[in-house]
Design a protein around this motif. Structure first.
Motif, PDB file in Angstrom:
ATOM      1  N   GLY A 167       1.952  -5.216  -8.081  1.00  0.00           N
ATOM      2  CA  GLY A 167       1.742  -6.107  -9.203  1.00  0.00           C
ATOM      3  C   GLY A 167       2.594  -5.639 -10.362  1.00  0.00           C
ATOM      4  O   GLY A 167       3.692  -5.148 -10.182  1.00  0.00           O
ATOM      5  N   VAL A 168       2.075  -5.751 -11.555  1.00  0.00           N
ATOM      6  CA  VAL A 168       2.782  -5.333 -12.751  1.00  0.00           C
ATOM      7  C   VAL A 168       2.813  -3.805 -12.772  1.00  0.00           C
ATOM      8  O   VAL A 168       1.961  -3.161 -13.365  1.00  0.00           O
ATOM      9  N   ASP A 169       3.786  -3.236 -12.068  1.00  0.00           N
ATOM     10  CA  ASP A 169       3.944  -1.788 -11.973  1.00  0.00           C
ATOM     11  C   ASP A 169       2.733  -1.081 -11.364  1.00  0.00           C
ATOM     12  O   ASP A 169       2.600   0.120 -11.504  1.00  0.00           O
ATOM     13  N   VAL A 170       1.830  -1.812 -10.741  1.00  0.00           N
ATOM     14  CA  VAL A 170       0.674  -1.199 -10.091  1.00  0.00           C
ATOM     15  C   VAL A 170       0.862  -1.312  -8.587  1.00  0.00           C
ATOM     16  O   VAL A 170       1.061  -2.395  -8.056  1.00  0.00           O
ATOM     17  N   ILE A 171       0.804  -0.173  -7.937  1.00  0.00           N
ATOM     18  CA  ILE A 171       0.848  -0.140  -6.476  1.00  0.00           C
ATOM     19  C   ILE A 171      -0.579   0.133  -6.013  1.00  0.00           C
ATOM     20  O   ILE A 171      -1.244   1.033  -6.534  1.00  0.00           O
ATOM     21  N   SER A 172      -1.054  -0.642  -5.062  1.00  0.00           N
ATOM     22  CA  SER A 172      -2.414  -0.425  -4.566  1.00  0.00           C
ATOM     23  C   SER A 172      -2.460  -0.578  -3.057  1.00  0.00           C
ATOM     24  O   SER A 172      -1.611  -1.240  -2.461  1.00  0.00           O
ATOM     25  N   ALA A 173      -3.445   0.075  -2.474  1.00  0.00           N
ATOM     26  CA  ALA A 173      -3.690  -0.039  -1.045  1.00  0.00           C
ATOM     27  C   ALA A 173      -5.192  -0.072  -0.824  1.00  0.00           C
ATOM     28  O   ALA A 173      -5.942   0.611  -1.521  1.00  0.00           O
ATOM     29  N   GLU A 174      -5.607  -0.888   0.129  1.00  0.00           N
ATOM     30  CA  GLU A 174      -7.012  -0.927   0.518  1.00  0.00           C
ATOM     31  C   GLU A 174      -7.147  -0.142   1.805  1.00  0.00           C
ATOM     32  O   GLU A 174      -6.367  -0.332   2.744  1.00  0.00           O
ATOM     33  N   VAL A 175      -8.115   0.751   1.853  1.00  0.00           N
ATOM     34  CA  VAL A 175      -8.294   1.627   2.997  1.00  0.00           C
ATOM     35  C   VAL A 175      -9.789   1.819   3.250  1.00  0.00           C
ATOM     36  O   VAL A 175     -10.598   1.762   2.330  1.00  0.00           O
ATOM     37  N   ILE A 176     -10.128   2.026   4.505  1.00  0.00           N
ATOM     38  CA  ILE A 176     -11.524   2.258   4.900  1.00  0.00           C
ATOM     39  C   ILE A 176     -11.763   3.766   4.969  1.00  0.00           C
ATOM     40  O   ILE A 176     -10.972   4.507   5.557  1.00  0.00           O
ATOM     41  N   VAL A 177     -12.875   4.234   4.381  1.00  0.00           N
ATOM     42  CA  VAL A 177     -13.227   5.655   4.419  1.00  0.00           C
ATOM     43  C   VAL A 177     -13.458   6.062   5.873  1.00  0.00           C
ATOM     44  O   VAL A 177     -14.291   5.477   6.569  1.00  0.00           O
ATOM     45  N   GLY A 178     -12.711   7.072   6.312  1.00  0.00           N
ATOM     46  CA  GLY A 178     -12.776   7.501   7.705  1.00  0.00           C
ATOM     47  C   GLY A 178     -13.721   8.648   7.991  1.00  0.00           C
ATOM     48  O   GLY A 178     -14.090   8.881   9.139  1.00  0.00           O
ATOM     49  N   SER A 179     -14.125   9.383   6.962  1.00  0.00           N
ATOM     50  CA  SER A 179     -15.022  10.522   7.169  1.00  0.00           C
ATOM     51  C   SER A 179     -16.445  10.037   7.403  1.00  0.00           C
ATOM     52  O   SER A 179     -16.971   9.249   6.612  1.00  0.00           O
ATOM     53  N   LYS A 180     -17.050  10.551   8.437  1.00  0.00           N
ATOM     54  CA  LYS A 180     -18.414  10.128   8.770  1.00  0.00           C
ATOM     55  C   LYS A 180     -19.405  10.480   7.668  1.00  0.00           C
ATOM     56  O   LYS A 180     -20.427   9.834   7.515  1.00  0.00           O
ATOM     57  N   SER A 181     -19.097  11.504   6.875  1.00  0.00           N
ATOM     58  CA  SER A 181     -19.974  11.865   5.755  1.00  0.00           C
ATOM     59  C   SER A 181     -19.542  11.186   4.461  1.00  0.00           C
ATOM     60  O   SER A 181     -20.093  11.462   3.399  1.00  0.00           O
ATOM     61  N   GLY A 182     -18.565  10.297   4.530  1.00  0.00           N
ATOM     62  CA  GLY A 182     -18.052   9.642   3.325  1.00  0.00           C
ATOM     63  C   GLY A 182     -17.225  10.614   2.508  1.00  0.00           C
ATOM     64  O   GLY A 182     -16.793  11.648   3.011  1.00  0.00           O
ATOM     65  N   LEU A 183     -16.998  10.289   1.271  1.00  0.00           N
ATOM     66  CA  LEU A 183     -16.239  11.186   0.394  1.00  0.00           C
ATOM     67  C   LEU A 183     -17.227  12.013  -0.425  1.00  0.00           C
ATOM     68  O   LEU A 183     -17.365  11.861  -1.633  1.00  0.00           O
ATOM     69  N   HIS A 184     -17.935  12.882   0.269  1.00  0.00           N
ATOM     70  CA  HIS A 184     -18.924  13.760  -0.335  1.00  0.00           C
ATOM     71  C   HIS A 184     -18.562  15.199  -0.010  1.00  0.00           C
ATOM     72  O   HIS A 184     -17.939  15.473   1.008  1.00  0.00           O
TER      73      HIS A 184
END
Length: 108
Positions: free
Chosen positions: A6-23
């Protein structure tokens, strides 16, 4: 991973792969990688507020769980590389011993 520019913004959508989430350990690995990225990246749920990925408190506060969709964003020179590296890490299973070693080596 879907990348949009977008306007100088790069983004990506991704699915959390860790079974414990991002904890705990996975969140610490995300923060360690984020500290090496320039420009910095933010993480958010699709309908949520973006948080600085360099802050363990902010990453943990988002309660990213296994299977959640996460939007990784960055702006400026090198944003595409920063977003790609973070999206690849978030998508991995980070509780396995090999993943931990790989993540630590990548942040050096």
């Amino acid at each position: 991973m879907e990348t949009s520019e977008g306007v100088d913004v790069i983004s990506a959508e991704v699915i959390v792969g860790s079974k414990s989430g991002l904890h705990a350990r996975p969140a610490a690995m995300v923060v360690a990688l984020a500290g090496t990225l320039d420009p910095p990246v933010t993480l958010r749920k699709p309908d949520g507020l973006a948080v600085n990925a360099r802050s363990i408190v902010k990453v943990l506060s988002q309660n990213f769980c296994y299977g959640d969709l996460v939007v990784v964003e960055a702006t400026g020179d090198g944003a595409e590389d920063s977003v790609r590296e973070m999206a690849e890490l978030v998508a991995r299973e980070l509780e396995e011993d090999d993943a931990i070693v790989d993540a630590i080596e990548a942040s050096d």
